[in-house]
Design a protein around this motif. Sequence first.
Motif, PDB file in Angstrom:
ATOM      1  N   ILE A   1       0.990  -1.116   0.107  1.00  0.00           N
ATOM      2  CA  ILE A   1       0.150  -0.037  -0.065  1.00  0.00           C
ATOM      3  C   ILE A   1       0.869   1.176  -0.118  1.00  0.00           C
ATOM      4  CG2 ILE A   1      -1.628   1.319   1.426  1.00  0.00           C
ATOM      5  CD1 ILE A   1      -2.783  -1.543   2.369  1.00  0.00           C
ATOM      6  N   ALA A   2       1.908   1.229   0.833  1.00  0.00           N
ATOM      7  CA  ALA A   2       2.708   2.527   0.970  1.00  0.00           C
ATOM      8  C   ALA A   2       3.538   2.659  -0.367  1.00  0.00           C
ATOM      9  CB  ALA A   2       3.767   2.423   2.206  1.00  0.00           C
ATOM     10  N   GLU A   3       3.759   1.626  -1.158  1.00  0.00           N
ATOM     11  CA  GLU A   3       4.410   1.650  -2.547  1.00  0.00           C
ATOM     12  C   GLU A   3       3.379   1.895  -3.524  1.00  0.00           C
ATOM     13  OE1 GLU A   3       6.385  -1.876  -2.696  1.00  0.00           O
ATOM     14  OE2 GLU A   3       7.661  -1.689  -1.316  1.00  0.00           O
ATOM     15  N   ASN A   4       2.052   2.180  -3.087  1.00  0.00           N
ATOM     16  CA  ASN A   4       1.113   2.348  -4.150  1.00  0.00           C
ATOM     17  C   ASN A   4       1.031   1.362  -5.377  1.00  0.00           C
ATOM     18  OD1 ASN A   4      -1.244   3.966  -5.134  1.00  0.00           O
ATOM     19  ND2 ASN A   4      -0.005   5.034  -6.599  1.00  0.00           N
ATOM     20  N   ASN A   5       1.252   0.056  -4.856  1.00  0.00           N
ATOM     21  CA  ASN A   5       0.997  -0.895  -5.613  1.00  0.00           C
ATOM     22  C   ASN A   5      -0.030  -1.759  -5.246  1.00  0.00           C
ATOM     23  OD1 ASN A   5       1.383  -3.521  -7.038  1.00  0.00           O
ATOM     24  ND2 ASN A   5       3.672  -3.359  -6.667  1.00  0.00           N
ATOM     25  N   PRO A   6      -1.318  -1.507  -6.009  1.00  0.00           N
ATOM     26  CA  PRO A   6      -2.402  -2.087  -5.433  1.00  0.00           C
ATOM     27  C   PRO A   6      -2.604  -3.564  -5.863  1.00  0.00           C
ATOM     28  CG  PRO A   6      -3.013  -0.702  -7.448  1.00  0.00           C
ATOM     29  CD  PRO A   6      -1.675  -0.439  -6.640  1.00  0.00           C
ATOM     30  N   ASP A   7      -1.948  -4.150  -6.903  1.00  0.00           N
ATOM     31  CA  ASP A   7      -1.943  -5.412  -7.341  1.00  0.00           C
ATOM     32  C   ASP A   7      -1.207  -6.305  -6.489  1.00  0.00           C
ATOM     33  OD1 ASP A   7      -3.388  -4.782  -9.817  1.00  0.00           O
ATOM     34  OD2 ASP A   7      -1.821  -4.598 -10.736  1.00  0.00           O
ATOM     35  N   GLU A   8      -0.095  -5.711  -5.853  1.00  0.00           N
ATOM     36  CA  GLU A   8       0.663  -6.342  -5.082  1.00  0.00           C
ATOM     37  C   GLU A   8       0.066  -6.675  -3.582  1.00  0.00           C
ATOM     38  OE1 GLU A   8       3.881  -8.596  -3.234  1.00  0.00           O
ATOM     39  OE2 GLU A   8       3.185  -8.438  -5.230  1.00  0.00           O
ATOM     40  N   ALA A   9      -0.818  -5.284  -3.240  1.00  0.00           N
ATOM     41  CA  ALA A   9      -1.432  -5.385  -1.836  1.00  0.00           C
ATOM     42  C   ALA A   9      -2.563  -6.234  -2.092  1.00  0.00           C
ATOM     43  CB  ALA A   9      -1.987  -4.175  -1.862  1.00  0.00           C
ATOM     44  N   GLU A  10      -3.313  -6.385  -3.319  1.00  0.00           N
ATOM     45  CA  GLU A  10      -4.290  -7.653  -3.242  1.00  0.00           C
ATOM     46  C   GLU A  10      -3.867  -8.892  -3.334  1.00  0.00           C
ATOM     47  OE1 GLU A  10      -7.855  -9.025  -6.334  1.00  0.00           O
ATOM     48  OE2 GLU A  10      -6.694  -7.134  -6.767  1.00  0.00           O
ATOM     49  N   ARG A  11      -2.648  -9.366  -4.085  1.00  0.00           N
ATOM     50  CA  ARG A  11      -1.929 -10.475  -3.915  1.00  0.00           C
ATOM     51  C   ARG A  11      -1.649 -10.838  -2.413  1.00  0.00           C
ATOM     52  NH1 ARG A  11       2.325 -13.191  -3.429  1.00  0.00           N
ATOM     53  NH2 ARG A  11       3.897 -11.084  -3.476  1.00  0.00           N
ATOM     54  N   ARG A  12      -1.149  -9.976  -1.736  1.00  0.00           N
ATOM     55  CA  ARG A  12      -0.786 -10.319  -0.446  1.00  0.00           C
ATOM     56  C   ARG A  12      -1.934 -10.457   0.501  1.00  0.00           C
ATOM     57  NH1 ARG A  12       4.725  -9.253   1.482  1.00  0.00           N
ATOM     58  NH2 ARG A  12       6.019  -8.699  -0.492  1.00  0.00           N
ATOM     59  N   ALA A  13      -2.894  -9.626   0.288  1.00  0.00           N
ATOM     60  CA  ALA A  13      -4.117  -9.935   1.074  1.00  0.00           C
ATOM     61  C   ALA A  13      -4.934 -10.992   0.816  1.00  0.00           C
ATOM     62  CB  ALA A  13      -4.970  -8.668   0.703  1.00  0.00           C
ATOM     63  N   ARG A  14      -4.700 -11.623  -0.357  1.00  0.00           N
ATOM     64  CA  ARG A  14      -5.599 -12.824  -0.577  1.00  0.00           C
ATOM     65  C   ARG A  14      -4.495 -14.084  -0.195  1.00  0.00           C
ATOM     66  NH1 ARG A  14      -9.276 -12.842  -4.627  1.00  0.00           N
ATOM     67  NH2 ARG A  14      -9.768 -11.149  -5.731  1.00  0.00           N
ATOM     68  N   GLU A  15      -3.331 -13.885  -0.312  1.00  0.00           N
ATOM     69  CA  GLU A  15      -2.305 -14.941   0.422  1.00  0.00           C
ATOM     70  C   GLU A  15      -2.740 -14.916   1.853  1.00  0.00           C
ATOM     71  OE1 GLU A  15       1.507 -13.969  -0.143  1.00  0.00           O
ATOM     72  OE2 GLU A  15       1.446 -14.936  -2.334  1.00  0.00           O
ATOM     73  N   HIS A  16      -3.086 -13.916   2.637  1.00  0.00           N
ATOM     74  CA  HIS A  16      -2.994 -13.573   4.131  1.00  0.00           C
ATOM     75  C   HIS A  16      -4.523 -14.537   4.330  1.00  0.00           C
ATOM     76  CE1 HIS A  16      -3.576 -12.204   8.036  1.00  0.00           C
ATOM     77  NE2 HIS A  16      -4.612 -11.244   7.793  1.00  0.00           N
ATOM     78  N   VAL A  17      -5.402 -14.074   3.523  1.00  0.00           N
ATOM     79  CA  VAL A  17      -6.926 -14.948   3.928  1.00  0.00           C
ATOM     80  C   VAL A  17      -6.634 -16.160   3.570  1.00  0.00           C
ATOM     81  CG1 VAL A  17      -9.261 -14.907   2.955  1.00  0.00           C
ATOM     82  CG2 VAL A  17      -8.161 -12.824   3.430  1.00  0.00           C
ATOM     83  N   ALA A  18      -6.053 -16.846   2.506  1.00  0.00           N
ATOM     84  CA  ALA A  18      -5.955 -18.131   2.166  1.00  0.00           C
ATOM     85  C   ALA A  18      -5.167 -18.809   3.357  1.00  0.00           C
ATOM     86  CB  ALA A  18      -5.182 -18.320   0.829  1.00  0.00           C
ATOM     87  N   GLY A  19      -3.920 -18.319   3.841  1.00  0.00           N
ATOM     88  CA  GLY A  19      -3.367 -18.791   4.978  1.00  0.00           C
ATOM     89  C   GLY A  19      -4.080 -18.884   6.214  1.00  0.00           C
ATOM     90  N   THR A  20      -5.015 -18.088   6.472  1.00  0.00           N
ATOM     91  CA  THR A  20      -5.943 -18.142   7.689  1.00  0.00           C
ATOM     92  C   THR A  20      -6.702 -19.493   7.540  1.00  0.00           C
ATOM     93  OG1 THR A  20      -5.567 -16.013   8.262  1.00  0.00           O
ATOM     94  CG2 THR A  20      -7.555 -17.136   9.110  1.00  0.00           C
ATOM     95  N   ARG A  21      -7.378 -19.429   5.962  1.00  0.00           N
ATOM     96  CA  ARG A  21      -8.279 -20.315   5.744  1.00  0.00           C
ATOM     97  C   ARG A  21      -7.817 -21.689   6.006  1.00  0.00           C
ATOM     98  NH1 ARG A  21     -10.294 -18.635   1.036  1.00  0.00           N
ATOM     99  NH2 ARG A  21      -8.369 -20.035   0.063  1.00  0.00           N
ATOM    100  N   ALA A  22      -6.514 -21.999   5.384  1.00  0.00           N
ATOM    101  CA  ALA A  22      -5.765 -23.183   5.327  1.00  0.00           C
ATOM    102  C   ALA A  22      -5.432 -23.667   6.866  1.00  0.00           C
ATOM    103  CB  ALA A  22      -4.701 -23.094   4.548  1.00  0.00           C
TER     104      ALA A  22
END
Length: 103
Positions: free
Chosen positions: A64-85
């Motif tokens: 987010i600080a780097e203004n990289n929304p695609d990377e922020a979304e990718r990392r957020a999805r990984e975070h959710v997937a890790g929690t679900r797993a």
Amino acid sequence: LALEKKDSERGSTDRHFHRRTIEIAQNVILRRLTEACHVLGMIVQASRPADVLRQEHLGIVAAIAENNPDEAERRAREHVAGTRAAIQKQIAEGKFTPVWVVD
């Protein structure tokens, strides 16, 4: 907070982080999905290593600080997937005990 066993404060800080990140994203679908998860002001707290969660959160913040929304979304999805797993693994092993938190 995790190292000091301040689980209540850690959980509160974690929920604040998620709410603020969703506000910043301005994603209506994500906001509604999150609101649906907070039915009656209660959420289940997943049990994952604090250092893993911290690194995932820092990665999201960095993107987010780097203004990289695609990377922020990718990392957020990984975070959710890790929690679900983690929850699915705990359920499969018969070790999942939901911790309900009043928000």
